[in-house]
Design a protein around this motif. Sequence first.
Motif, PDB file in Angstrom:
ATOM      1  N   PRO A  99      -3.445  -7.784   4.267  1.00 28.78           N
ATOM      2  CA  PRO A  99      -4.776  -7.910   3.676  1.00 28.78           C
ATOM      3  C   PRO A  99      -5.570  -6.636   3.953  1.00 28.78           C
ATOM      4  N   PRO A 100      -6.555  -6.328   3.120  1.00 28.99           N
ATOM      5  CA  PRO A 100      -7.318  -5.080   3.295  1.00 28.99           C
ATOM      6  C   PRO A 100      -7.890  -4.890   4.702  1.00 28.99           C
ATOM      7  N   ALA A 101      -8.323  -5.958   5.347  1.00 30.96           N
ATOM      8  CA  ALA A 101      -8.901  -5.844   6.690  1.00 30.96           C
ATOM      9  C   ALA A 101      -7.866  -5.422   7.724  1.00 30.96           C
ATOM     10  N   MET A 102      -6.570  -5.600   7.413  1.00 30.80           N
ATOM     11  CA  MET A 102      -5.507  -5.272   8.368  1.00 30.80           C
ATOM     12  C   MET A 102      -4.653  -4.099   7.887  1.00 30.80           C
ATOM     13  N   ALA A 103      -5.090  -3.390   6.881  1.00 35.68           N
ATOM     14  CA  ALA A 103      -4.281  -2.324   6.281  1.00 35.68           C
ATOM     15  C   ALA A 103      -3.860  -1.258   7.294  1.00 35.68           C
ATOM     16  N   ALA A 104      -4.718  -0.955   8.250  1.00 31.84           N
ATOM     17  CA  ALA A 104      -4.393   0.071   9.253  1.00 31.84           C
ATOM     18  C   ALA A 104      -3.225  -0.363  10.135  1.00 31.84           C
ATOM     19  N   MET A 105      -2.954  -1.662  10.219  1.00 28.06           N
ATOM     20  CA  MET A 105      -1.851  -2.160  11.045  1.00 28.06           C
ATOM     21  C   MET A 105      -0.487  -1.695  10.524  1.00 28.06           C
ATOM     22  N   ALA A 106      -0.433  -1.254   9.288  1.00 30.91           N
ATOM     23  CA  ALA A 106       0.835  -0.762   8.732  1.00 30.91           C
ATOM     24  C   ALA A 106       1.339   0.455   9.510  1.00 30.91           C
ATOM     25  N   TYR A 107       0.421   1.182  10.145  1.00 30.24           N
ATOM     26  CA  TYR A 107       0.793   2.374  10.898  1.00 30.24           C
ATOM     27  C   TYR A 107       1.086   2.084  12.364  1.00 30.24           C
ATOM     28  N   MET A 108       0.822   0.867  12.811  1.00 28.10           N
ATOM     29  CA  MET A 108       0.957   0.537  14.234  1.00 28.10           C
ATOM     30  C   MET A 108       2.362   0.770  14.786  1.00 28.10           C
ATOM     31  N   PRO A 109       3.448   0.421  14.075  1.00 30.56           N
ATOM     32  CA  PRO A 109       4.774   0.715  14.648  1.00 30.56           C
ATOM     33  C   PRO A 109       4.979   2.206  14.925  1.00 30.56           C
ATOM     34  N   TRP A 110       4.440   3.067  14.072  1.00 28.10           N
ATOM     35  CA  TRP A 110       4.549   4.516  14.283  1.00 28.10           C
ATOM     36  C   TRP A 110       3.718   4.940  15.488  1.00 28.10           C
ATOM     37  N   VAL A 111       2.512   4.388  15.607  1.00 29.57           N
ATOM     38  CA  VAL A 111       1.638   4.703  16.739  1.00 29.57           C
ATOM     39  C   VAL A 111       2.312   4.280  18.049  1.00 29.57           C
ATOM     40  N   ILE A 112       2.915   3.110  18.047  1.00 31.53           N
ATOM     41  CA  ILE A 112       3.589   2.604  19.248  1.00 31.53           C
ATOM     42  C   ILE A 112       4.737   3.523  19.652  1.00 31.53           C
ATOM     43  N   VAL A 113       5.521   3.986  18.684  1.00 30.75           N
ATOM     44  CA  VAL A 113       6.639   4.893  18.996  1.00 30.75           C
ATOM     45  C   VAL A 113       6.114   6.215  19.557  1.00 30.75           C
TER      46      VAL A 113
END
Length: 148
Positions: free
Chosen positions: A114-128
Motif C-alpha cells: 500500500p502507498p503508506a508502506m511503499a518505502a518498505m520495499a527497500y527494507m531488505p536492501w537496507v538490512i543487508v
Amino acid sequence: MTDTMKAATPWHLWAAGVISLLWNAFGGYDFVMSVTQGETYWRASGMTDGMIAYFNAMPTWMYVPWVLGVWGAVAGSILLLLRSRFAVHAFALSLLGAIGNLVYGLMNPMPELPPAMAAMAYMPWVIVVIAALLAWYAWTMGKKGVLS
C-alpha cells in the motif's frame, strides 16, 4: 602488544554496539511477534491480506536465514559490547541470513505494498547494507585488537 593486552576501547565501539543492539532488538521483537502472534501482529502492523498470505506461504526452510539474520545480529551486538572476537562470526552469520532473505524476496516478490508502506520495499536492501557494515566494523575492531 601481547596476547594478554587489549587495545583501548574507542568511544565509537560503544556507540555502534548500543545503536546496533537497539536496531537488532527490534528485529528480534518482530521475529518473536511474527512467530507467536502471526496474523494478529501483522494486521496491527498494517499489513494487507495479500502480504499476510505471502508470509503464511513462506516455506519452513526460510526460517533458517531469518533466524540467522535476526539472532546472529542480536548476538553480534551483544558480543561487540562485550568486546568478543566472536562478534565477527555472529555478524557474518547475520549477513548470510540477510542475503538469504533478500534473494528469496527477489525470487518470490511480495504483493504490491500500500502507498503508506511503499518505502518498505527497500527494507531488505537496507538490512543487508547494515548487516554488511556491522560485520565489517566488527572485523575491523578485531584486526585493531579491540576485540579478543
